[in-house]
Write an enzyme that holds these catalytic residues in place. Structure first.
Site, short mmCIF file in Angstrom:
data_model
loop_
_atom_site.label_atom_id
_atom_site.label_comp_id
_atom_site.label_asym_id
_atom_site.label_seq_id
_atom_site.Cartn_x
_atom_site.Cartn_y
_atom_site.Cartn_z
N ASP A 59 68.63 66.53 84.57
CA ASP A 59 68.42 66.81 83.16
C ASP A 59 69.65 66.38 82.38
O ASP A 59 70.76 66.49 82.90
CB ASP A 59 68.31 68.34 83.02
N TYR A 61 72.74 66.91 79.82
CA TYR A 61 73.50 68.10 79.43
C TYR A 61 72.88 68.72 78.18
O TYR A 61 72.40 68.01 77.29
CB TYR A 61 74.96 67.75 79.15
N PHE A 77 75.61 62.94 84.47
CA PHE A 77 76.92 63.49 84.84
C PHE A 77 78.06 63.06 83.90
O PHE A 77 79.15 63.61 83.97
CB PHE A 77 77.30 63.14 86.29
N HIS A 188 74.64 69.59 95.66
CA HIS A 188 74.93 69.22 94.27
C HIS A 188 76.41 69.49 93.97
O HIS A 188 77.00 70.43 94.51
CB HIS A 188 74.04 70.04 93.34
#
Length: 221
Positions: A59, A61, A77, A188
């Site tokens: 998703d 941020y 990221f 993760h």
């Protein structure tokens, strides 16, 4: 080589329909991230024929900083220069520093455009999200589109490194021909799970070793 020439759902214009939905009815009258003009930056910056590595996020941020703007800018990221690094990105940099730079913490930009320009496709499964509401556009149709992108890369290219971090990303292995490509699975990089496999995994070292062995330029992480 244009993505629209390679990926069936992009040829059909599905991405254009999703954009209209995401910033229209599916916004529920609230802010949507990333900025509309940044939604497809992962593919704009990394052309299909230059893809060497695929990093799969879930998703965009969901936060915004006063005077600095939203964290999300179209690359998973990554956050724009000047915005504090989110925890997952801090752990990514820590793993890179520990495995490639003898533990020396470098000063590097939080904007991962430099990776994208080297052939690292930084692809979120959902390309939009409502502000402060994680997974709010997960059922909009983005997953079908991004799955098609992953499948197309797998089918039409060889020797691509797929970084599958966390259980969500690891489910995408079903879309990938593991005989043609390298799959690197870890936990993760979020603070909740980074110490369960991501930190110390050596994924960036393994990635570059594979690329070098295939005669490809390694990534300057």
């Amino acid at each position: 080589m244009l993505w629209e020439e390679e990926v069936d759902l992009l040829k059909q214009g599905v991405h254009k329909e999703l954009i209209v939905q995401a910033y229209g009815p599916a916004s529920r009258g609230k802010k949507v991230y990333p900025p509309r003009e940044r939604v497809f930056d992962a593919m704009r910056i990394t052309p299909f024929d230059r893809v060497k590595v695929v990093v799969i996020g879930q998703d965009p941020y969901i936060n915004e900083h006063p005077q600095l703007g939203p964290e999300a800018h179209g690359l998973c990221f990554s956050v724009k220069e000047g915005i504090p690094a989110p925890p997952s990105l801090k752990n990514i940099f820590q793993e890179i520093d520990n495995s490639l730079h003898d533990g020396v913490a470098r000063k590097v930009s939080t904007d991962l455009t430099r990776w994208a320009e080297q052939g690292v496709l930084l692809l979120n499964a959902s390309l939009t999200v409502i502000a402060r509401q994680s997974n709010s556009h997960a059922n909009l149709g983005w997953h079908t589109l991004t799955d098609n992108i992953i499948e197309t890369i797998s089918e039409r290219k060889e020797h691509v490194v797929f970084m599958l971090w966390g259980s969500f990303a690891q489910k995408k292995v079903l879309l990938i021909d593991t005989h043609k490509h390298l799959i690197l699975k870890t936990s993760h990089p979020s603070p909740l799970s980074a110490h369960r496999g991501f930190l110390g995994s050596g994924v960036f070292v393994k990635c570059n070793k594979y690329l070098t062995n295939k005669g490809l330029q390694p990534i300057d992480w």
